[in-house]
Design an enzyme around this catalytic site. Structure first.
Site, short mmCIF file in Angstrom:
data_model
loop_
_atom_site.label_atom_id
_atom_site.label_comp_id
_atom_site.label_asym_id
_atom_site.label_seq_id
_atom_site.Cartn_x
_atom_site.Cartn_y
_atom_site.Cartn_z
N CYS A 48 43.51 40.40 35.68
CA CYS A 48 43.63 41.58 36.54
C CYS A 48 44.92 41.42 37.34
O CYS A 48 45.05 40.48 38.12
CB CYS A 48 42.42 41.62 37.47
SG CYS A 48 42.47 42.96 38.68
N CYS A 88 48.59 46.84 34.06
CA CYS A 88 47.18 46.82 34.47
C CYS A 88 46.40 46.57 33.20
O CYS A 88 46.69 47.19 32.16
CB CYS A 88 46.81 48.17 35.09
SG CYS A 88 45.01 48.43 35.24
N1 DGL Z 1 42.51 45.87 35.57
C1 DGL Z 1 43.09 45.71 36.84
C2 DGL Z 1 44.56 45.36 36.81
O1 DGL Z 1 45.00 44.72 35.88
C3 DGL Z 1 42.61 46.53 38.01
C4 DGL Z 1 42.28 47.96 37.83
C5 DGL Z 1 41.54 48.51 39.05
O2 DGL Z 1 40.45 48.01 39.33
O3 DGL Z 1 42.08 49.41 39.71
O4 DGL Z 1 45.30 45.68 37.68
#
Ligand code: DGL
Length: 256
Positions: free
Chosen positions: A70, A182
């Site tokens: 993440c 993301c």
């Molecule tokens: N998948 C996450 C990232 O790589 C976060 C997405 C979210 O929860 O807004 O930033």
């Protein structure tokens, strides 16, 4: 012992999927913070707290390494996590450096897609300042894409129209690379390829992250030999329907 992957929701499954291809002898644990997804539209203080709580739960399991799959969570808490735990912890950040190198060769610009929180952090500003000597990096937050993804909405028409709305004001011909900063966004690679000019290359951080994971396992003598790519799915609200959703998200990536 398992290798743990953590994200706010199903996004990190794009990184887990890459790890499964490269590490057939490992078993995994995947944890989604379903009580607090999405992270990208929340404050730094909130996300920092949520990440620490989630990782606290993950650390109760028998794990030998943790991938914070993440970008937003990494930006909010990676240093603290590393000071709290001794196992290898691998984080993620938008792959701006390789994108800049590639685009510079072609005399083109870089467009970074990430969450609002990732893009507003000094960690991101510092990264861009380090690698963008020619000021060729632009960024665009796409928070709605996380929502579509959490609903397993992969409808070509609807998502295609969303991208067209979000990108309509940009001269896309000037870009050589788009960074998917993301981990939810790579679910939409195919739809994006249909929308973007054909010369544009999409870069995400999965491969680099998994390579770093492999290096760390090797350095510490932690490679598995008897694993079978078994995955234990967990989520913070313990919702069985969400466990099923995670399985379906992985199946979507495997079948495309
Ligand atoms: N998948 C996450 C990232 O790589 C976060 C997405 C979210 O929860 O807004 O930033």
């Amino acid at each position: 012992m398992r290798i743990a992957f953590f994200d706010s929701g199903i996004g990190g499954i794009t990184v887990l999927h890459e790890a499964m291809k490269k590490l057939p002898d490992e078993d995994f644990l995947y944890f989604a913070d379903t009580l607090h997804v999405p992270y990208g539209t929340k404050s730094l203080t909130e996300v920092n707290q949520y990440v620490k709580e989630s990782v606290g739960t993950i650390m109760q399991e028998e794990i030998k390494a943790l991938v914070v799959a993440c970008n937003t969570g990494t930006s909010a808490a990676i240093n603290e996590l590393r000071s709290l735990y001794t196992i290898p912890i691998i984080g993620m950040e938008p792959a701006v450096k390789p994108a800049v190198e590639r685009s510079l060769e072609e005399g083109r610009r870089v467009l970074v897609f990430a969450t609002p929180l990732t893009l507003s952090q000094s960690k991101y500003a510092d990264l861009v300042a380090r690698v963008d000597d020619h000021s060729i990096v632009d960024s665009l937050p796409l928070p709605e894409l996380v929502e579509y993804c959490e609903n397993l909405n992969f409808d070509r028409q609807e998502i295609g129209n969303y991208f067209k709305r979000k990108l309509g004001h940009l001269d896309l011909g000037q870009y050589g690379t788009v960074v998917l900063g993301c981990t939810h966004y790579p679910f939409y690679k195919e739809i994006l390829k249909e929308i973007l000019p054909t010369h544009l290359e999409l870069i995400d951080g999965s491969r680099g992250t998994v390579n770093r994971l492999i290096d760390r396992l090797r350095e510490q003598g932690l490679q598995g030999t008897h694993g079978t790519n078994d995955i234990k799915f967990m989520c913070s609200n313990e919702d069985p329907a969400y466990l099923d959703k995670m399985e379906r998200a992985l199946a979507f990536l495997r079948n495309r």
